[in-house]
Design an enzyme around this catalytic site. Structure first.
Site, PDB file in Angstrom:
ATOM      1  CG  ASN A 205      92.837  53.013  28.111  1.00  0.00           C
ATOM      2  OD1 ASN A 205      92.610  51.664  28.048  1.00  0.00           O
ATOM      3  ND2 ASN A 205      92.525  53.653  29.013  1.00  0.00           N
TER       4      ASN A 205
ATOM      5  CG  HIS B 162      95.105  49.249  31.645  1.00  0.00           C
ATOM      6  ND1 HIS B 162      94.607  48.806  30.418  1.00  0.00           N
ATOM      7  CD2 HIS B 162      94.293  50.330  31.906  1.00  0.00           C
ATOM      8  CE1 HIS B 162      93.690  49.678  30.002  1.00  0.00           C
ATOM      9  NE2 HIS B 162      93.601  50.568  30.989  1.00  0.00           N
TER      10      HIS B 162
ATOM     11  CB  CYS C 262      90.972  49.114  32.045  1.00  0.00           C
ATOM     12  SG  CYS C 262      90.357  50.469  31.264  1.00  0.00           S
TER      13      CYS C 262
HETATM   14  C1  LIG Z   1      93.861  62.815  31.025  1.00  0.00           C
HETATM   15  C2  LIG Z   1      95.205  62.916  31.389  1.00  0.00           C
HETATM   16  C3  LIG Z   1      96.208  62.623  30.203  1.00  0.00           C
HETATM   17  C4  LIG Z   1      95.531  64.464  31.368  1.00  0.00           C
HETATM   18  O1  LIG Z   1      96.851  64.850  31.726  1.00  0.00           O
HETATM   19  P1  LIG Z   1      96.971  65.994  32.898  1.00  0.00           P
HETATM   20  O2  LIG Z   1      98.491  66.217  33.178  1.00  0.00           O
HETATM   21  O3  LIG Z   1      96.210  65.368  34.122  1.00  0.00           O
HETATM   22  O4  LIG Z   1      96.283  67.182  32.373  1.00  0.00           O
HETATM   23  P2  LIG Z   1      95.070  68.198  32.966  1.00  0.00           P
HETATM   24  O5  LIG Z   1      93.770  67.533  32.765  1.00  0.00           O
HETATM   25  O6  LIG Z   1      95.561  68.733  34.117  1.00  0.00           O
HETATM   26  O7  LIG Z   1      94.962  69.121  31.579  1.00  0.00           O
HETATM   27  C5  LIG Z   1      96.000  70.143  31.503  1.00  0.00           C
HETATM   28  C6  LIG Z   1      95.526  71.121  30.476  1.00  0.00           C
HETATM   29  O8  LIG Z   1      95.875  70.515  29.215  1.00  0.00           O
HETATM   30  C7  LIG Z   1      94.488  70.420  28.535  1.00  0.00           C
HETATM   31  N1  LIG Z   1      94.208  69.437  27.727  1.00  0.00           N
HETATM   32  C8  LIG Z   1      93.230  68.412  27.913  1.00  0.00           C
HETATM   33  N2  LIG Z   1      93.369  67.598  26.887  1.00  0.00           N
HETATM   34  C9  LIG Z   1      94.082  67.990  26.072  1.00  0.00           C
HETATM   35  C10 LIG Z   1      94.585  67.701  25.148  1.00  0.00           C
HETATM   36  N3  LIG Z   1      93.945  66.585  24.288  1.00  0.00           N
HETATM   37  N4  LIG Z   1      95.456  68.595  23.912  1.00  0.00           N
HETATM   38  C11 LIG Z   1      95.796  69.737  24.627  1.00  0.00           C
HETATM   39  N5  LIG Z   1      95.377  70.221  25.656  1.00  0.00           N
HETATM   40  C12 LIG Z   1      94.669  69.448  26.478  1.00  0.00           C
HETATM   41  C13 LIG Z   1      93.274  70.716  29.714  1.00  0.00           C
HETATM   42  O9  LIG Z   1      92.290  71.512  29.429  1.00  0.00           O
HETATM   43  C14 LIG Z   1      94.346  71.598  30.833  1.00  0.00           C
HETATM   44  O10 LIG Z   1      94.194  73.034  30.122  1.00  0.00           O
HETATM   45  P3  LIG Z   1      93.791  73.943  31.323  1.00  0.00           P
HETATM   46  O11 LIG Z   1      95.026  73.942  32.242  1.00  0.00           O
HETATM   47  O12 LIG Z   1      93.926  75.229  30.495  1.00  0.00           O
HETATM   48  O13 LIG Z   1      92.707  73.985  31.923  1.00  0.00           O
HETATM   49  C15 LIG Z   1      95.626  62.374  32.627  1.00  0.00           C
HETATM   50  O14 LIG Z   1      94.884  62.664  33.811  1.00  0.00           O
HETATM   51  C16 LIG Z   1      95.520  60.832  32.765  1.00  0.00           C
HETATM   52  O15 LIG Z   1      95.786  60.054  31.960  1.00  0.00           O
HETATM   53  N6  LIG Z   1      94.489  60.324  33.408  1.00  0.00           N
HETATM   54  C17 LIG Z   1      94.127  58.984  33.480  1.00  0.00           C
HETATM   55  C18 LIG Z   1      93.369  58.802  32.559  1.00  0.00           C
HETATM   56  C19 LIG Z   1      93.033  57.219  32.484  1.00  0.00           C
HETATM   57  O16 LIG Z   1      94.007  56.457  32.532  1.00  0.00           O
HETATM   58  N7  LIG Z   1      92.013  56.666  32.284  1.00  0.00           N
HETATM   59  C20 LIG Z   1      91.508  55.441  31.856  1.00  0.00           C
HETATM   60  C21 LIG Z   1      92.007  54.516  33.143  1.00  0.00           C
HETATM   61  S1  LIG Z   1      91.613  52.646  32.656  1.00  0.00           S
END
Ligand SMILES: CC(C)(COP(=O)(O)OP(=O)(O)OC[C@H]1O[C@@H](n2cnc3c(N)ncnc32)[C@H](O)[C@@H]1OP(=O)(O)O)[C@@H](O)C(=O)NCCC(=O)NCCS
Length: 329
Positions: free
Chosen positions: A286, A256, A112
Site C-alpha cells: 500500500n 487503491h 490514500c
Molecule cells: C490489517 C489486515 C490485513 C488484518 O487482517 P485480518 O484478517 O483483519 O486479521 P486480524 O486483524 O483479524 O488478525 C488476525 C490475527 O493475525 C494476527 N496478525 C496481525 N498481523 C499479523 C502479521 N503481520 N503476521 C502474522 N499475524 C498477524 C493478529 O494479531 C490476529 O491474531 P489473534 O487472532 O491471535 O489476535 C486487514 O484487516 C486489512 O487489510 N485491513 C484494512 C487495512 C487497510 O487497508 N488500511 C489502509 C487503508 S487505505
C-alpha cells in the site's frame, strides 16, 4: 476546450523489502502476509530520499511522455501524507526541481485518496480558467516507510514507498474530456480508526510521543476493511450511473492498492470481472496516495489502456476519505 491526460509517470525506490525480510523483523510469516493482504514485497526509499525525490522521478516521466518542459507547467498538486517538511510544501520543492517557475504549487492531504482528490481539483481549475491552467501536474507520492512502525506486525507488513504522476493538458479537441464523472467523500467522524496521532498541533513531537510510537500509522484494520469495501463500491456505482455506462463498458478498474482481499471484494460488487481489475499490490504494498498513479502508469505503458477506454478509479483512506472517478483516455 477539453482536458486530456497527456502523460503519466511513476517511480519506486530500488530497495526491495520482501516478506522473508519482514520475518526477521517481527513475528510474521510470508504465508500470513500473502493470504491476508496479497503483498509479497514492497519498495523502501533510501535514507537520503524524501517524498519530493520520488515525486520528481515520476513527474519527469509524465512530462517526457507528454513532450512538455517543466517551465510549461502552470500548477503542481502533490497528494501526500508524508511531505518532506510540514512547510514548505512538497509541491514548492518539486516546482523548484522541475524548473516550473511560473506554476503555483501546493500539497493536498486526503491520505490514500490523495490522487483522486488532486485530480478533481486540477480538473476543476482547468475547466474554470482554461487559458491560465493549460498544463497541470498531479502527483501522488509517499515515503510511508518513515511513518511505519517497524516493530508493529499489524501495520508494518502493509506499506511501501513510491510515486505516480499524471499530466493534464488543455486541448482544442471537442469532447476529449478525460474526467467523465466523479464522486468524492469524506467522513471526519471516523478519523480515529486510521491516523498518525502525534506530530501536529494537537500533539506536537515530544519525548513522550516518540516513546509511545505515536509518530507512526495507527490503524484499526478490521473496521477499515469493512468501511473500505462499502465506500468504494458505493462511489463506483455512483459514477457509472452518473456517466450512464454499464460495468461491461469499463476497460479497467484501478482500485487503491490497500489489500487484495478488499480489491477482490469490490470488483464483483461493481459487476466487473477480476481480469479487468488492475493489481500491483504484490510488488509494492500500500503506497497510499501514490498507488493509483503507479497503477495508471503501469497499465498505460503495458498497453492495458488505449485511447477512448473508460477507466474506473476508486480510492479509500484515512480521514476518512473515499471516492471514485471515471476517466476516458
Ligand atoms: C490489517 C489486515 C490485513 C488484518 O487482517 P485480518 O484478517 O483483519 O486479521 P486480524 O486483524 O483479524 O488478525 C488476525 C490475527 O493475525 C494476527 N496478525 C496481525 N498481523 C499479523 C502479521 N503481520 N503476521 C502474522 N499475524 C498477524 C493478529 O494479531 C490476529 O491474531 P489473534 O487472532 O491471535 O489476535 C486487514 O484487516 C486489512 O487489510 N485491513 C484494512 C487495512 C487497510 O487497508 N488500511 C489502509 C487503508 S487505505
Amino acid at each position: 476546450m477539453s482536458i486530456r491526460i497527456a502523460g503519466t509517470g511513476s517511480y519506486v525506490p530500488e530497495r526491495i523489502l520482501s516478506n522473508a525480510d519482514l520475518e526477521k523483523m517481527v513475528e510474521t510469516n510470508d504465508e500470513w502476509i500473502r493470504t491476508r493482504t496479497g503483498i509479497e514485497e514492497r519498495r523502501i526509499a533510501s535514507p537520503e530520499q524524501a517524498t519530493s525525490d520520488l515525486a520528481y522521478e515520476a513527474c519527469l516521466k509524465a512530462l517526457d511522455m507528454a513532450g512538455i518542459k517543466g517551465e510549461e507547467v502552470d500548477a503542481i498538486i502533490v497528494g501526500t501524507i508524508t511531505p518532506d517538511y510540514v512547510f514548505p510544501s512538497t509541491g514548492c520543492i518539486l516546482q523548484d526541481r522541475l524548473g516550473a517557475k511560473g506554476a503555483f504549487c501546493f500539497d493536498l492531504e486526503a491520505a490514500c485518496s490523495g490522487l483522486l482528490f488532486s485530480l478533481e481539483v486540477a480538473y476543476s481549475l482547468m475547466k474554470t480558467h482554461p487559458k491560465k491552467y493549460r498544463h497541470v501536474l498531479v502527483c501522488g507520492a509517499e515515503k510511508l516507510s518513515c511513518i511505519t512502525d517497524w516493530t508493529n506486525r499489524n501495520t508494518c507488513v502493509l506499506f511501501g514507498d513510491g510515486a505516480g504522476a499524471v499530466l493534464l493538458e488543455n486541448t482544442e479537441d471537442e469532447g476529449a474530456d478525460c474526467v467523465v464523472a466523479s464522486d468524492l467523500h469524506t467522513d471526519g467522524g471516523y478519523g480515529d480508526i486510521l491516523k498518525m496521532p502525534a506530530g501536529g498541533s494537537r500533539r506536537p513531537a515530544s519525548v513522550e510521543s516518540v516513546g509511545a510510537h505515536d509518530h507512526f500509522i495507527h490503524m484499526e484494520g478490521k473496521e477499515v476493511f469493512k468501511l473500505a469495501v462499502n465506500a468504494m463500491v458505493g462511489a463506483g456505482k455512483n459514477v457509472l450511473e452518473e456517466a450512464g455506462i454499464t460495468p461491461d463498458e469499463v476497460k479497467l478498474v484501478i482500485p487503491h492498492q490497500a489489500n487484495s482481499r478488499i480489491i477482490l471484494a469490490v470488483a464483483p460488487r461493481l459487476g466487473v470481472p477480476d481480469e479487468r481489475v488492475f493489481m500491483n499490490i504484490s510488488r509494492y504494498g500500500n503506497t497510499s496516495a501514490a498507488s493509483i498513479g503507479l497503477c495508471l502508469d503501469e497499465a498505460f505503458r503495458a498497453g492495458r489502456i488505449a485511447k477512448g477506454d473508460y477507466v474506473l478509479l476508486t480510492a479509500f483512506g484515512g480521514g476518512l476519505t473515499w471516492g471514485a472517478m471515471l476517466l476516458r483516455f
